[in-house]
Design a protein around this motif. Structure first.
Motif, PDB file in Angstrom:
ATOM      1  N   MET A   1       1.946   7.667  16.392  1.00 47.23           N
ATOM      2  CA  MET A   1       2.413   7.501  15.567  1.00 47.23           C
ATOM      3  C   MET A   1       2.149   7.376  14.986  1.00 47.23           C
ATOM      4  O   MET A   1       1.396   6.339  14.135  1.00 47.23           O
ATOM      5  CB  MET A   1       3.496   6.338  16.332  1.00 47.23           C
ATOM      6  CG  MET A   1       5.058   6.763  15.518  1.00 47.23           C
ATOM      7  SD  MET A   1       6.471   4.953  17.004  1.00 47.23           S
ATOM      8  CE  MET A   1       5.825   3.938  15.814  1.00 47.23           C
ATOM      9  N   ALA A   2       3.057   8.580  13.697  1.00 48.02           N
ATOM     10  CA  ALA A   2       2.968   8.111  12.380  1.00 48.02           C
ATOM     11  C   ALA A   2       3.071   6.419  11.748  1.00 48.02           C
ATOM     12  O   ALA A   2       4.434   6.426  12.081  1.00 48.02           O
ATOM     13  CB  ALA A   2       3.609   9.829  11.347  1.00 48.02           C
ATOM     14  N   LYS A   3       2.530   6.640  10.867  1.00 43.66           N
ATOM     15  CA  LYS A   3       2.953   5.219  10.132  1.00 43.66           C
ATOM     16  C   LYS A   3       3.844   4.718   8.687  1.00 43.66           C
ATOM     17  O   LYS A   3       3.591   5.782   8.678  1.00 43.66           O
ATOM     18  CB  LYS A   3       1.359   4.624   9.604  1.00 43.66           C
ATOM     19  CG  LYS A   3       0.592   3.480  10.708  1.00 43.66           C
ATOM     20  CD  LYS A   3       0.464   2.334  10.614  1.00 43.66           C
ATOM     21  CE  LYS A   3      -0.093   1.543  11.371  1.00 43.66           C
ATOM     22  NZ  LYS A   3       0.297   1.526  13.056  1.00 43.66           N
ATOM     23  N   PHE A   4       4.477   3.815   8.898  1.00 45.58           N
ATOM     24  CA  PHE A   4       5.177   3.736   7.426  1.00 45.58           C
ATOM     25  C   PHE A   4       4.278   3.793   6.025  1.00 45.58           C
ATOM     26  O   PHE A   4       3.469   3.350   5.822  1.00 45.58           O
ATOM     27  CB  PHE A   4       6.006   2.395   7.656  1.00 45.58           C
ATOM     28  CG  PHE A   4       7.185   2.462   6.315  1.00 45.58           C
ATOM     29  CD1 PHE A   4       8.688   3.338   6.528  1.00 45.58           C
ATOM     30  CD2 PHE A   4       7.159   1.521   5.562  1.00 45.58           C
ATOM     31  CE1 PHE A   4       9.250   2.404   5.461  1.00 45.58           C
ATOM     32  CE2 PHE A   4       7.949   1.361   4.669  1.00 45.58           C
ATOM     33  CZ  PHE A   4       9.154   2.545   4.624  1.00 45.58           C
ATOM     34  N   ASP A   5       4.852   4.923   5.068  1.00 48.04           N
ATOM     35  CA  ASP A   5       3.848   4.383   4.294  1.00 48.04           C
ATOM     36  C   ASP A   5       4.520   3.228   2.848  1.00 48.04           C
ATOM     37  O   ASP A   5       5.366   3.508   2.266  1.00 48.04           O
ATOM     38  CB  ASP A   5       4.190   6.051   3.245  1.00 48.04           C
ATOM     39  CG  ASP A   5       3.540   5.761   1.881  1.00 48.04           C
ATOM     40  OD1 ASP A   5       2.939   4.928   1.432  1.00 48.04           O
ATOM     41  OD2 ASP A   5       4.080   7.173   1.329  1.00 48.04           O
ATOM     42  N   PHE A   6       3.591   2.696   3.427  1.00 47.59           N
ATOM     43  CA  PHE A   6       4.306   1.277   1.970  1.00 47.59           C
ATOM     44  C   PHE A   6       4.282   1.083   1.055  1.00 47.59           C
ATOM     45  O   PHE A   6       4.509   0.604   0.346  1.00 47.59           O
ATOM     46  CB  PHE A   6       3.012  -0.318   2.894  1.00 47.59           C
ATOM     47  CG  PHE A   6       3.916  -1.114   4.459  1.00 47.59           C
ATOM     48  CD1 PHE A   6       5.031  -1.235   3.703  1.00 47.59           C
ATOM     49  CD2 PHE A   6       2.737  -0.256   5.423  1.00 47.59           C
ATOM     50  CE1 PHE A   6       5.960  -2.288   5.280  1.00 47.59           C
ATOM     51  CE2 PHE A   6       4.229  -0.744   6.735  1.00 47.59           C
ATOM     52  CZ  PHE A   6       4.954  -1.478   6.358  1.00 47.59           C
ATOM     53  N   SER A   7       3.152   2.494   0.359  1.00 46.27           N
ATOM     54  CA  SER A   7       2.762   2.052  -0.811  1.00 46.27           C
ATOM     55  C   SER A   7       4.426   2.930  -1.948  1.00 46.27           C
ATOM     56  O   SER A   7       4.170   2.945  -2.684  1.00 46.27           O
ATOM     57  CB  SER A   7       2.074   3.116  -1.302  1.00 46.27           C
ATOM     58  OG  SER A   7       2.029   4.345  -0.599  1.00 46.27           O
ATOM     59  N   ASN A   8       5.083   3.936  -0.769  1.00 51.82           N
ATOM     60  CA  ASN A   8       6.700   3.731  -1.599  1.00 51.82           C
ATOM     61  C   ASN A   8       7.300   3.282  -1.100  1.00 51.82           C
ATOM     62  O   ASN A   8       8.243   3.388  -0.908  1.00 51.82           O
ATOM     63  CB  ASN A   8       6.522   5.500  -0.553  1.00 51.82           C
ATOM     64  CG  ASN A   8       5.875   6.748  -1.438  1.00 51.82           C
ATOM     65  OD1 ASN A   8       5.786   6.451  -2.444  1.00 51.82           O
ATOM     66  ND2 ASN A   8       5.696   7.776  -0.956  1.00 51.82           N
ATOM     67  N   ARG A   9       7.693   1.423  -0.920  1.00 51.72           N
ATOM     68  CA  ARG A   9       8.684   0.679  -0.572  1.00 51.72           C
ATOM     69  C   ARG A   9       9.429   0.965  -1.886  1.00 51.72           C
ATOM     70  O   ARG A   9       9.439   0.538  -2.945  1.00 51.72           O
ATOM     71  CB  ARG A   9       7.690  -0.077   0.171  1.00 51.72           C
ATOM     72  CG  ARG A   9       9.061  -1.183   0.886  1.00 51.72           C
ATOM     73  CD  ARG A   9       7.793  -1.866   1.713  1.00 51.72           C
ATOM     74  NE  ARG A   9       8.488  -3.327   2.263  1.00 51.72           N
ATOM     75  CZ  ARG A   9       9.187  -3.944   2.163  1.00 51.72           C
ATOM     76  NH1 ARG A   9       8.991  -4.445   1.055  1.00 51.72           N
ATOM     77  NH2 ARG A   9      10.110  -4.695   3.296  1.00 51.72           N
ATOM     78  N   ASP A  10      10.897   0.870  -0.991  1.00 52.49           N
ATOM     79  CA  ASP A  10      11.747   0.482  -2.006  1.00 52.49           C
ATOM     80  C   ASP A  10      11.533  -1.095  -2.779  1.00 52.49           C
ATOM     81  O   ASP A  10      10.880  -1.633  -2.029  1.00 52.49           O
ATOM     82  CB  ASP A  10      13.433   0.658  -1.147  1.00 52.49           C
ATOM     83  CG  ASP A  10      14.549   0.877  -2.657  1.00 52.49           C
ATOM     84  OD1 ASP A  10      14.428   1.015  -3.332  1.00 52.49           O
ATOM     85  OD2 ASP A  10      15.344   1.425  -1.429  1.00 52.49           O
ATOM     86  N   SER A  11      12.405  -0.708  -3.748  1.00 53.71           N
ATOM     87  CA  SER A  11      11.891  -2.522  -4.379  1.00 53.71           C
ATOM     88  C   SER A  11      13.399  -3.253  -4.842  1.00 53.71           C
ATOM     89  O   SER A  11      13.729  -2.360  -5.615  1.00 53.71           O
ATOM     90  CB  SER A  11      11.009  -3.274  -5.360  1.00 53.71           C
ATOM     91  OG  SER A  11      11.046  -2.442  -6.223  1.00 53.71           O
ATOM     92  N   PHE A  12      13.830  -3.790  -5.634  1.00 48.27           N
ATOM     93  CA  PHE A  12      15.164  -4.814  -6.553  1.00 48.27           C
ATOM     94  C   PHE A  12      13.968  -4.584  -7.880  1.00 48.27           C
ATOM     95  O   PHE A  12      13.032  -4.622  -8.424  1.00 48.27           O
ATOM     96  CB  PHE A  12      15.095  -5.691  -6.563  1.00 48.27           C
ATOM     97  CG  PHE A  12      15.791  -6.214  -5.186  1.00 48.27           C
ATOM     98  CD1 PHE A  12      17.103  -5.661  -5.003  1.00 48.27           C
ATOM     99  CD2 PHE A  12      15.891  -7.401  -4.517  1.00 48.27           C
ATOM    100  CE1 PHE A  12      17.490  -6.003  -3.563  1.00 48.27           C
ATOM    101  CE2 PHE A  12      15.714  -7.378  -2.935  1.00 48.27           C
ATOM    102  CZ  PHE A  12      17.360  -6.916  -3.072  1.00 48.27           C
ATOM    103  N   GLY A  13      15.530  -3.795  -9.365  1.00 46.35           N
ATOM    104  CA  GLY A  13      14.754  -2.999 -10.116  1.00 46.35           C
ATOM    105  C   GLY A  13      14.501  -4.381 -11.384  1.00 46.35           C
ATOM    106  O   GLY A  13      14.247  -4.124 -12.263  1.00 46.35           O
TER     107      GLY A  13
END
Ligand code: PFF
Length: 453
Positions: A1-13
């Motif tokens: 199964m493909a893995k979640f791309d953690f480098s593109n994770r959303d965050s608070f601004g």
């Protein structure tokens, strides 16, 4: 199964966005619906003093522990424990938090649905001219009808999912930044109205003049339980939000600000409600119906009550919404990161699954009343297992994890942003998370299970 791309994770601004979002989670029905009636049932001022002591000594360190785990790992609660302690069963604590989120949202959305009905009734002038008996009958027949509580609940879940669907920065943060200031303004206006009612001073005395002879073990433990529920501690909400906090932000200050905001609003809710309760000669220990039966009774007796009722139920809806989004986010973050489901799809799946369970919960309060365990129907069972079992257990293991397993240097590193901030009271913090908090939580837990007290 493909893995979640953690480098593109959303965050608070932004810093203010983090505080608004986390305070939005903490400030909810627990503050405005639960705090006043629990305080009312437990002696008012005496309860408040103990509650405040717990908030400062236990609440802040536990909240800081959750932020620490979340930001260190930058993951949902399940992934966070697995990353920080690979190969050890700590991830089960994360999993338990996600299960707790599922259950909590199911029954919380039932009450959130009631707040929409009551907002609607206040718009439609539905309380006007009704006797206390009629208002009680109105509340009971609303619940018994089944259909309306379900419709309102589904609408509420739709709003919740809509915000989560839009993401962390464009959803949670954006709406928290709009709704939380609005909430503050609303509650302050209502407080001013309440304290200027004739006879209001008795209500303020009840809340602020502690009668220490009223303190019993039950009050102490009720205060601690309320502190946990109110601060959203113990199920991964604050781990999840912590995971969206940037590496530059100060976790310590965030935990203190959020705790202060939550406590301030709980006290304001008390100031809004007790003077009105005393001014109208109502027993402050009215229990869960305080907000849904007692307050409409007060509104329809007081001048301008239409307007005050409307503001109050709008306040409740907003408080509930910023809490429900934080709970849904826990499940969505888990689905999207661990099962690698696209965030939008994950939101839809999670919201539908929780709504199905939530509808069963709502119906269990009305037409499908069917005691499952003892005299508790589904709503009661979910409320009981999550609030009294999963939350304290989760909170207990979270502090044990930070105190004994994460490593003192790692904790110091995270809390101080690698030494950038001086963290006062660090040793005290460690004593609390190692010993004081686990012991206190264990006491609540045993008490809730009926083993103690
Ligand atoms: N803290 C929220 C309130 O006071 O209403 C309720 C809550 C939200 C409890 C999130 C637990 C949680 F994880």
């Amino acid at each position: 199964m493909a893995k979640f791309d953690f480098s593109n994770r959303d965050s608070f601004g932004s810093k203010i966005g983090i505080i608004a979002a986390a305070a939005g989670s903490a400030i909810g029905l627990g503050n405005i619906w639960r705090f006043p009636y629990v305080a009312g049932e437990n002696g008012g001022g005496a309860f408040l003093v103990i509650y405040l002591a717990f908030i400062i000594v236990i609440g802040i360190p536990v909240m800081l522990s959750e932020f620490t785990i979340g930001r260190r790992a930058q993951r949902n609660p399940f992934g966070a424990f697995r990353l920080l302690k690979p190969g050890q069963p700590w991830y089960l604590i994360g999993l338990m938090g996600i299960a707790a989120a599922f259950f909590i949202l199911a029954f919380y959305s039932t009450i959130a649905g009631w707040t929409l009905e009551y907002l609607y009734q206040s718009i439609a002038n539905g309380f006007s001219g009704k006797s206390p008996e009629e208002l009680t009958a109105m509340f009971n027949s609303f619940q018994a009808s089944g259909i309306w509580p379900v419709i309102w609940q589904v609408i509420f879940m739709f709003f919740t999912a809509f915000i989560i669907y839009r993401g962390v920065r464009n959803g949670i943060e954006k709406y928290a930044k709009i709704l939380m200031p609005l909430l503050l303004v609303l509650i302050i206006i209502i407080c001013i109205r309440s304290v200027t009612l004739p006879g209001a001073v008795d209500g303020l005395n009840f809340l602020f003049r502690p009668d220490f002879s009223k303190i019993t073990p039950k009050i102490i433990l009720e205060a601690l339980g309320q502190a946990f529920f109110s601060l959203s501690i113990g199920m991964g909400t604050l781990i999840t939000y912590g995971s969206y906090i940037g590496k530059k932000d100060n976790l310590n200050n965030t935990a203190i600000s959020v705790t202060a905001a939550d406590t301030f609003i709980a006290i304001l809710a008390g100031i809004a409600i007790f003077p009105a309760v005393f001014a109208f000669n109502i027993n402050p220990a009215e229990g869960e119906s305080l907000v849904f039966i007692t307050l409409p009774n007060i509104f329809q007796q007081m001048p301008g009550g239409y307007f005050w009722g409307l503001l109050f139920f709008l306040l409740l809806v907003i408080a509930a919404l910023t809490s429900t989004i934080s709970v849904l986010e826990v499940v969505v973050a888990f689905f999207s990161e661990e099962l690698n489901i696209n965030r939008k799809t994950a939101t839809i799946i999670a919201a539908i699954a929780i709504t199905i369970l939530g509808v069963c919960c709502t119906l269990s309060q009305g037409p499908l009343q069917n005691p499952l365990i003892g005299d508790k129907e589904l709503f009661g069972v979910l409320e009981w297992t999550s609030a009294n079992l999963l939350l304290p257990l989760g909170g207990f293991f979270i502090v044990i994890f930070v105190g004994w397993f994460l490593g003192k240097n790692n904790v110091r590193d995270e809390v101080s942003n690698s030494g950038k901030y001086r963290v006062r009271f660090f040793s005290f913090f460690m004593v609390i998370v190692r010993i004081l908090a686990p012991v206190a939580i264990a006491l609540v837990f045993l008490y809730q299970l009926g083993i103690l007290g």
